[in-house]
Write a protein that holds these residues in place. Structure first.
Motif, PDB file in Angstrom:
ATOM      1  N   PRO A 167      31.006  30.366  36.192  1.00 22.88           N
ATOM      2  CA  PRO A 167      32.249  30.524  36.957  1.00 22.88           C
ATOM      3  C   PRO A 167      32.027  30.447  38.469  1.00 22.88           C
ATOM      4  N   ASP A 168      30.775  30.609  38.892  1.00 21.54           N
ATOM      5  CA  ASP A 168      30.448  30.561  40.315  1.00 21.54           C
ATOM      6  C   ASP A 168      29.866  29.208  40.709  1.00 21.54           C
ATOM      7  N   ALA A 218      33.299  46.582  47.777  1.00 21.18           N
ATOM      8  CA  ALA A 218      32.807  45.261  48.183  1.00 21.18           C
ATOM      9  C   ALA A 218      33.166  44.198  47.154  1.00 21.18           C
ATOM     10  N   PHE A 219      33.021  44.523  45.887  1.00 22.36           N
ATOM     11  CA  PHE A 219      33.337  43.559  44.827  1.00 22.36           C
ATOM     12  C   PHE A 219      34.818  43.208  44.825  1.00 22.36           C
ATOM     13  N   SER A 220      35.675  44.213  44.962  1.00 19.46           N
ATOM     14  CA  SER A 220      37.126  43.979  44.974  1.00 19.46           C
ATOM     15  C   SER A 220      37.525  43.101  46.146  1.00 19.46           C
ATOM     16  N   ARG A 221      36.909  43.338  47.304  1.00 17.79           N
ATOM     17  CA  ARG A 221      37.216  42.533  48.481  1.00 17.79           C
ATOM     18  C   ARG A 221      36.755  41.083  48.285  1.00 17.79           C
ATOM     19  N   ARG A 249      37.803  45.834  35.938  1.00 19.66           N
ATOM     20  CA  ARG A 249      38.841  44.902  35.480  1.00 19.66           C
ATOM     21  C   ARG A 249      38.258  43.508  35.275  1.00 19.66           C
ATOM     22  N   TYR A 250      37.358  43.099  36.159  1.00 18.51           N
ATOM     23  CA  TYR A 250      36.713  41.790  35.996  1.00 18.51           C
ATOM     24  C   TYR A 250      35.968  41.737  34.667  1.00 18.51           C
ATOM     25  N   SER A 251      35.240  42.793  34.344  1.00 19.81           N
ATOM     26  CA  SER A 251      34.480  42.847  33.102  1.00 19.81           C
ATOM     27  C   SER A 251      35.401  42.777  31.885  1.00 19.81           C
ATOM     28  N   LYS A 252      36.543  43.481  31.923  1.00 19.58           N
ATOM     29  CA  LYS A 252      37.479  43.429  30.807  1.00 19.58           C
ATOM     30  C   LYS A 252      38.118  42.065  30.653  1.00 19.58           C
ATOM     31  N   THR A 253      38.413  41.427  31.788  1.00 19.95           N
ATOM     32  CA  THR A 253      39.006  40.089  31.739  1.00 19.95           C
ATOM     33  C   THR A 253      38.050  39.092  31.105  1.00 19.95           C
ATOM     34  N   LEU A 302      25.125  37.617  41.523  1.00 20.64           N
ATOM     35  CA  LEU A 302      24.323  38.365  40.555  1.00 20.64           C
ATOM     36  C   LEU A 302      25.172  39.424  39.849  1.00 20.64           C
ATOM     37  N   ALA A 303      26.026  40.112  40.607  1.00 21.94           N
ATOM     38  CA  ALA A 303      26.865  41.152  40.013  1.00 21.94           C
ATOM     39  C   ALA A 303      27.798  40.572  38.962  1.00 21.94           C
ATOM     40  N   LYS A 304      28.418  39.455  39.257  1.00 22.50           N
ATOM     41  CA  LYS A 304      29.315  38.824  38.289  1.00 22.50           C
ATOM     42  C   LYS A 304      28.556  38.381  37.048  1.00 22.50           C
ATOM     43  N   HIS A 305      27.347  37.872  37.248  1.00 20.59           N
ATOM     44  CA  HIS A 305      26.517  37.485  36.117  1.00 20.59           C
ATOM     45  C   HIS A 305      26.186  38.705  35.246  1.00 20.59           C
TER      46      HIS A 305
END
Length: 301
Positions: free
Chosen positions: A122-123, A282-285, A293-297, A252-255
């Motif tokens: 996705p990145d 920082a992640f939300s920004r 929420r990103y993880s659930k999505t 890395l966090a998204k991964h």
């Protein structure tokens, strides 16, 4: 020490769209629009002309290899003879699986292995932006061999084919980028890794993303003053050092969130944030939604 380039290629998750052998005889011109994929070509015999949007035309000779990580449109045409202005060909697949341009019964004057691949990450847009936008390598036989292996494996119906193709593509991409040394490189990761000052700071960031890096600490890795390092890093990489570090940490966090193996507190620690709340802010920004929420999505996709 971490190898930033290999990390980025791995995170891109390359997937083969297709790879094919093309034989051409006589004048020909192939034009593609709205490709939006990575494109690679290994010229086996003959000469040809490659025109890519926004680039100077390239004359390819036997043994040459071209890789474009994000191509939108291109034109591939004959050199000897050049095609008429109104000629546009469409490759026709033969019973032997070879695609042909021009007379199907004539001996091929140009033979090429061509292919496209997509990036599942996705990145991908962010990661691709760190790479050179075009690689042109002359006479490197290893690339032709790797391209042939990708083609053969992609066409076969063998166990674990997708895994093998993905790993072959990673090897092909790495080999292409490290073979395509550009004497006047554009801003990006390869330029940064090759820079005697910026390279050590990049490797340090990738080796320890959890470290509390500051511009001064990175400047020390580079052996420069703070201001000289900042200016040099931005000129070589196309962005300030702390922006690059944040981009890499968020990637890395998204991964990690997609993998689902670690808690948010663990991810916070591994990406250099002192607390889960600091990481979430920082992640939300950066992403536009909180990490939970990103993880659930991702889990529902």
């Amino acid at each position: 020490m971490a190898d930033p380039f290999s990390e980025i290629i791995t995170l891109l998750q390359p997937k083969a769209s297709y790879s094919k052998l093309v034989h051409a005889s006589g004048p020909f011109r192939v034009h593609r629009e709205n490709v939006n994929e990575a494109f690679y070509c290994s010229l086996l015999t003959g000469r040809a002309r490659l025109e890519v949007e926004g680039k100077e035309p390239l004359v390819l000779n036997a043994g040459d290899f071209v890789l474009i990580p994000a191509v939108k449109s291109f034109t591939f045409s004959s050199m000897d003879p050049p095609p008429p202005a109104d000629l546009v060909n469409h490759p026709v697949e033969g019973e032997d699986g070879i695609f042909r341009l021009g007379a199907s019964d004539a001996d091929p004057e140009v033979q090429q292995l061509v292919g496209h691949c997509t990036f599942a990450s996705p990145d991908a847009d962010l990661l691709i932006s760190l790479l050179p936008d075009l690689i042109f390598v002359r006479g490197e036989g290893r690339l032709a061999a790797l391209t042939g292996l990708v083609r053969d494996e992609a066409r076969a119906n063998r166990p674990a084919r997708d895994v093998i193709v993905e790993n072959l593509l990673q090897v092909l991409l790495i080999e292409a980028f490290r073979s395509g040394a550009d004497p006047a490189p554009t801003a990006g990761l390869l330029h940064g890794l090759a820079d005697v000052r910026v390279g050590p700071s990049l490797r340090a960031m990738h080796a320890a993303p959890a470290h509390s890096w500051t511009v001064q600490a990175l400047a020390t890795e580079a052996g420069l003053s703070r201001s000289a390092f900042f200016t040099r890093f931005e000129g070589v990489m196309g962005m300030p050092p702390m922006s690059y570090l944040q981009n890499w940490r968020m990637t890395l966090a998204k991964h990690m969130l997609r993998a689902g193996d670690l808690s948010i507190a663990e991810i916070s620690a591994q990406t250099g944030y002192g607390s889960s709340s600091a990481f979430s802010t920082a992640f939300s920004r950066y992403v536009g939604c909180p990490p939970a929420r990103y993880s659930k999505t991702i889990a529902t996709q």
